[in-house]
Design a protein around this motif. Structure first.
Motif, PDB file in Angstrom:
ATOM      1  N   ASN A 197       0.813  -1.220   0.000  1.00 35.23           N
ATOM      2  CA  ASN A 197       0.000   0.000   0.000  1.00 35.23           C
ATOM      3  C   ASN A 197       0.844   1.266   0.000  1.00 35.23           C
ATOM      4  N   LEU A 198       1.669   1.412  -1.014  1.00 31.73           N
ATOM      5  CA  LEU A 198       2.463   2.630  -1.155  1.00 31.73           C
ATOM      6  C   LEU A 198       1.560   3.769  -1.603  1.00 31.73           C
ATOM      7  N   VAL A 199       1.708   4.913  -0.964  1.00 29.59           N
ATOM      8  CA  VAL A 199       0.982   6.121  -1.354  1.00 29.59           C
ATOM      9  C   VAL A 199       2.035   7.161  -1.715  1.00 29.59           C
ATOM     10  N   ILE A 200       2.074   7.509  -3.007  1.00 25.71           N
ATOM     11  CA  ILE A 200       3.065   8.445  -3.533  1.00 25.71           C
ATOM     12  C   ILE A 200       2.358   9.769  -3.782  1.00 25.71           C
ATOM     13  N   THR A 201       2.742  10.807  -3.048  1.00 23.18           N
ATOM     14  CA  THR A 201       2.147  12.133  -3.201  1.00 23.18           C
ATOM     15  C   THR A 201       3.154  13.038  -3.902  1.00 23.18           C
ATOM     16  N   LEU A 202       2.743  13.592  -5.045  1.00 21.41           N
ATOM     17  CA  LEU A 202       3.596  14.464  -5.845  1.00 21.41           C
ATOM     18  C   LEU A 202       2.958  15.847  -5.888  1.00 21.41           C
ATOM     19  N   ASN A 203       3.580  16.832  -5.261  1.00 22.18           N
ATOM     20  CA  ASN A 203       3.085  18.213  -5.274  1.00 22.18           C
ATOM     21  C   ASN A 203       3.909  19.028  -6.249  1.00 22.18           C
ATOM     22  N   SER A 235      -0.064  -0.939  -5.173  1.00 16.77           N
ATOM     23  CA  SER A 235      -0.488  -2.058  -4.328  1.00 16.77           C
ATOM     24  C   SER A 235       0.637  -2.650  -3.482  1.00 16.77           C
ATOM     25  N   LYS A 236       1.704  -3.116  -4.098  1.00 22.91           N
ATOM     26  CA  LYS A 236       2.805  -3.702  -3.328  1.00 22.91           C
ATOM     27  C   LYS A 236       4.089  -3.658  -4.136  1.00 22.91           C
ATOM     28  N   LEU A 237       5.176  -3.585  -3.409  1.00 28.80           N
ATOM     29  CA  LEU A 237       6.501  -3.558  -4.018  1.00 28.80           C
ATOM     30  C   LEU A 237       7.359  -4.600  -3.300  1.00 28.80           C
TER      31      LEU A 237
END
Length: 177
Positions: free
Chosen positions: A56-62, A95-97
């Motif tokens: 459950n990686l959540v990548i936030t790009l601002n 999802s998963k790494l």
């Protein structure tokens, strides 16, 4: 007794080394200008260097992202993409790494301003590859304490041997009494 204590320390150290840990690292390249356009290109590489699967990686790009492309670790990996409502940017849920797995996100951005990246997973946050970390591992701490203990005990034995030999050499009557 020392052998038993050393054996316990070796067993605990072995458990610490072999326990499953997730360690996700990322590297964001500098903006590269495209001569034919006014856009810039940046690449974000995310890799799991731990020995367990990061889920459950959540990548936030601002930033002002025009378009982007994701190179998945596996074609079966699930990705969800969202627009950020409070600022310009994207949020990507991966999802998963698995261990030693990596993904690459290539982005076209409109300005050379710094793109802010934040990556989270189930067990914590990802760290930048070149960031300074001041964590001292338990193995290093154990090693330092062992060296200090050895130096103190060696000094004590040296002083005891020196005192006994000096007293024996100069005052034999005092020793016998």
């Amino acid at each position: 007794m020392g052998t038993v204590i050393a054996g316990i320390f070796v067993a605990l150290f072995n458990l610490y080394i072999n326990k499953e840990k997730i360690d996700v690292k990322y590297n964001l390249s500098a903006p590269i200008s495209i001569p034919s356009e006014k856009d810039y290109v940046q690449q974000l590489r995310i890799q799991n260097v731990g020995n367990a699967t990061a889920e459950n990686l959540v990548i936030t790009l601002n930033g002002n992202i025009q378009k982007y492309e994701i190179k998945k670790y596996s074609e079966q990996d699930n990705i969800q993409e969202f627009e950020l409502t409070d600022s310009n940017g994207k949020q990507i849920c991966y999802s998963k790494l698995p261990k030693e797995g990596s993904i690459v996100i290539t982005m076209n951005i409109s300005k050379s301003d710094s793109l802010k990246v934040e990556i989270k997973h189930d067990k914590g946050k990802a760290t930048e590859v070149f960031s300074s970390q001041s964590k001292i591992g338990y193995a290093l701490l154990f090693f330092i304490i062992s060296i200090l203990f050895y130096l103190v005990s060696s000094t004590k034995y040296f002083i005891d041997d020196y005192w006994i030999s000096s007293v024996l050499q100069y005052d034999k009557k005092k020793i016998l009494t």
